[in-house]
Scaffold this motif. Structure first.
Motif, PDB file in Angstrom:
ATOM      1  N   ASN A  36       0.801  -1.215   0.000  1.00  0.00           N
ATOM      2  CA  ASN A  36       0.000   0.000   0.000  1.00  0.00           C
ATOM      3  C   ASN A  36       0.830   1.259   0.000  1.00  0.00           C
ATOM      4  O   ASN A  36       1.731   1.400   0.817  1.00  0.00           O
ATOM      5  N   LYS A  40       2.717   2.315  -6.773  1.00  0.00           N
ATOM      6  CA  LYS A  40       2.358   1.526  -7.961  1.00  0.00           C
ATOM      7  C   LYS A  40       1.482   2.315  -8.934  1.00  0.00           C
ATOM      8  O   LYS A  40       1.742   2.345 -10.133  1.00  0.00           O
ATOM      9  N   SER A  41       0.433   2.933  -8.383  1.00  0.00           N
ATOM     10  CA  SER A  41      -0.476   3.686  -9.273  1.00  0.00           C
ATOM     11  C   SER A  41       0.250   4.863  -9.899  1.00  0.00           C
ATOM     12  O   SER A  41       0.016   5.199 -11.069  1.00  0.00           O
ATOM     13  N   THR A  42       1.124   5.474  -9.126  1.00  0.00           N
ATOM     14  CA  THR A  42       1.846   6.641  -9.640  1.00  0.00           C
ATOM     15  C   THR A  42       2.751   6.257 -10.814  1.00  0.00           C
ATOM     16  O   THR A  42       2.887   7.028 -11.764  1.00  0.00           O
TER      17      THR A  42
HETATM   18  N1  LIG Z   1      -2.961  13.049  -5.349  1.00  0.00           N
HETATM   19  C1  LIG Z   1      -2.035  12.846  -4.392  1.00  0.00           C
HETATM   20  N2  LIG Z   1      -1.617  13.847  -3.592  1.00  0.00           N
HETATM   21  C2  LIG Z   1      -0.683  13.643  -2.650  1.00  0.00           C
HETATM   22  N3  LIG Z   1      -0.101  12.466  -2.395  1.00  0.00           N
HETATM   23  C3  LIG Z   1      -0.489  11.418  -3.141  1.00  0.00           C
HETATM   24  C4  LIG Z   1      -1.481  11.553  -4.168  1.00  0.00           C
HETATM   25  N4  LIG Z   1      -1.647  10.340  -4.744  1.00  0.00           N
HETATM   26  C5  LIG Z   1      -0.811   9.496  -4.106  1.00  0.00           C
HETATM   27  N5  LIG Z   1      -0.118  10.140  -3.143  1.00  0.00           N
HETATM   28  C6  LIG Z   1       0.910   9.536  -2.266  1.00  0.00           C
HETATM   29  O1  LIG Z   1       1.910   8.985  -3.085  1.00  0.00           O
HETATM   30  C7  LIG Z   1       2.343   7.731  -2.578  1.00  0.00           C
HETATM   31  C8  LIG Z   1       2.178   6.670  -3.635  1.00  0.00           C
HETATM   32  O2  LIG Z   1       0.809   6.522  -3.930  1.00  0.00           O
HETATM   33  P1  LIG Z   1       0.251   5.486  -4.975  1.00  0.00           P
HETATM   34  O3  LIG Z   1      -1.223   5.689  -5.047  1.00  0.00           O
HETATM   35  O4  LIG Z   1       1.021   5.584  -6.222  1.00  0.00           O
HETATM   36  O5  LIG Z   1       0.598   4.111  -4.277  1.00  0.00           O
HETATM   37  P2  LIG Z   1       0.014   2.669  -4.549  1.00  0.00           P
HETATM   38  O6  LIG Z   1       1.140   1.728  -4.413  1.00  0.00           O
HETATM   39  O7  LIG Z   1      -0.738   2.659  -5.815  1.00  0.00           O
HETATM   40  O8  LIG Z   1      -0.970   2.476  -3.326  1.00  0.00           O
HETATM   41  P3  LIG Z   1      -2.301   1.575  -3.192  1.00  0.00           P
HETATM   42  O9  LIG Z   1      -1.835   0.220  -2.873  1.00  0.00           O
HETATM   43  O10 LIG Z   1      -3.014   2.207  -2.060  1.00  0.00           O
HETATM   44  O11 LIG Z   1      -3.049   1.655  -4.479  1.00  0.00           O
HETATM   45  C9  LIG Z   1       1.542   7.495  -1.314  1.00  0.00           C
HETATM   46  O12 LIG Z   1       2.317   7.883  -0.219  1.00  0.00           O
HETATM   47  C10 LIG Z   1       0.345   8.382  -1.471  1.00  0.00           C
HETATM   48  O13 LIG Z   1      -0.096   8.821  -0.213  1.00  0.00           O
END
Ligand SMILES: Nc1ncnc2c1ncn2[C@@H]1O[C@H](COP(=O)(O)OP(=O)(O)OP(=O)(O)O)[C@@H](O)[C@H]1O
Ligand SMILES: [Mg+2]
Length: 238
Positions: A36, A40-42
């Protein structure tokens, strides 16, 4: 075919991706696994141009996509299926799917629509249904269909199995394989290590915004660190 080179991404002043480099070859299924919030999404958003990288390059078939917006990237051969599907719940399945071809001439869109239904025949009986009324698995299929309407060479998928029943997980992973067999490379992310690496030719492990491990799907599943931290084997098995 798709290459991310040294991608750094910030949200405001907070850096969330650090020097991320990845590649997806022609015909490959590649996964990004990580806990989490690991980014990944980023990674997918930066690849698609939905989130601007502070530095680094996204290269698709030799073309540097720097400065090319997310709306032009479908024309470059890339398309994304977003997390939690993001359908328009009150619109019909047909309308939702057709939205995926907004950048294409109508004639191409019609042909693409027929091809997409060949790949996802289970959607045929539901074309006039309201998207929001379908099951989670069916909605994921609609989202995939929409993504395929741009006729991508690379399909990005953000947690395609999120919230699906085990049987739908099987169905959707089967669909991913058949899309891949039709020549579309796939980059997807997923939190479950087993699901990630069993389905992918190659995978990356992302922790706190950094790639800490990469290898073939088999190597990743077999890696002591992946086993210990993400598959919960090790201590008990000794
Ligand atoms: N729009 C945003 N504004 C500020 N911080 C963000 C934003 N989107 C994501 N983050 C932060 O960037 C980091 C990476 O987020 P991301 O969504 O890419 O992770 P992820 O691995 O996809 O998570 P998940 O398993 O919850 O989908 C996290 O710390 C998140 O809090
Ligand atoms: Mg995510």
């Amino acid at each position: 075919m798709l290459e991310l080179k040294g991608i750094n991404v910030h949200y405001g002043s907070t850096q969330v991706l650090w020097d991320v480099s990845m590649s997806v070859g022609r015909g490959e299924i590649v996964s990004v696994m990580g806990p989490n919030g690991s980014g990944k999404s980023t990674v997918l958003k930066a690849a698609m141009g939905l989130k601007k990288a502070s530095s680094g390059a996204v290269i698709l078939n030799g073309t540097d996509l720097q400065g090319k917006s997310a709306t032009t990237r479908p024309r470059q051969g890339m398309s994304i299926v977003l997390e939690r599907r993001r359908l328009f719940p009150r619109m019909s399945v047909r309308e939702n799917i057709l939205l995926g071809a907004f950048t294409r001439p109508q004639k191409d869109a019609r042909r693409a629509f027929d091809e997409v239904l060949d790949t996802l025949p289970d959607l045929k009986p539901h074309l006039n249904a309201t998207a929001g009324k379908l099951s989670g698995g069916q909605q994921q299929m609609v989202a995939i269909a929409r993504g395929l309407m741009a006729d991508p060479r690379v399909l990005l998928m953000d947690e395609p199995f999120l919230g699906l029943s085990p049987i739908m997980v099987k169905t959707v992973s089967g669909i991913m394989k058949s899309i891949n067999e039709r020549g579309v490379a796939i980059l997807f992310n997923e939190q479950n290590a087993k699901l990630s690496f069993a389905l992918s030719h190659r995978g990356y492990l992302l922790e706190s915004g950094r790639v800490v491990l990469s290898g073939s799907g088999e190597e990743m599943l077999d890696h002591p660190e992946v086993k210990r931290v993400y598959l919960g084997v090790g201590a008990a098995a000794k």
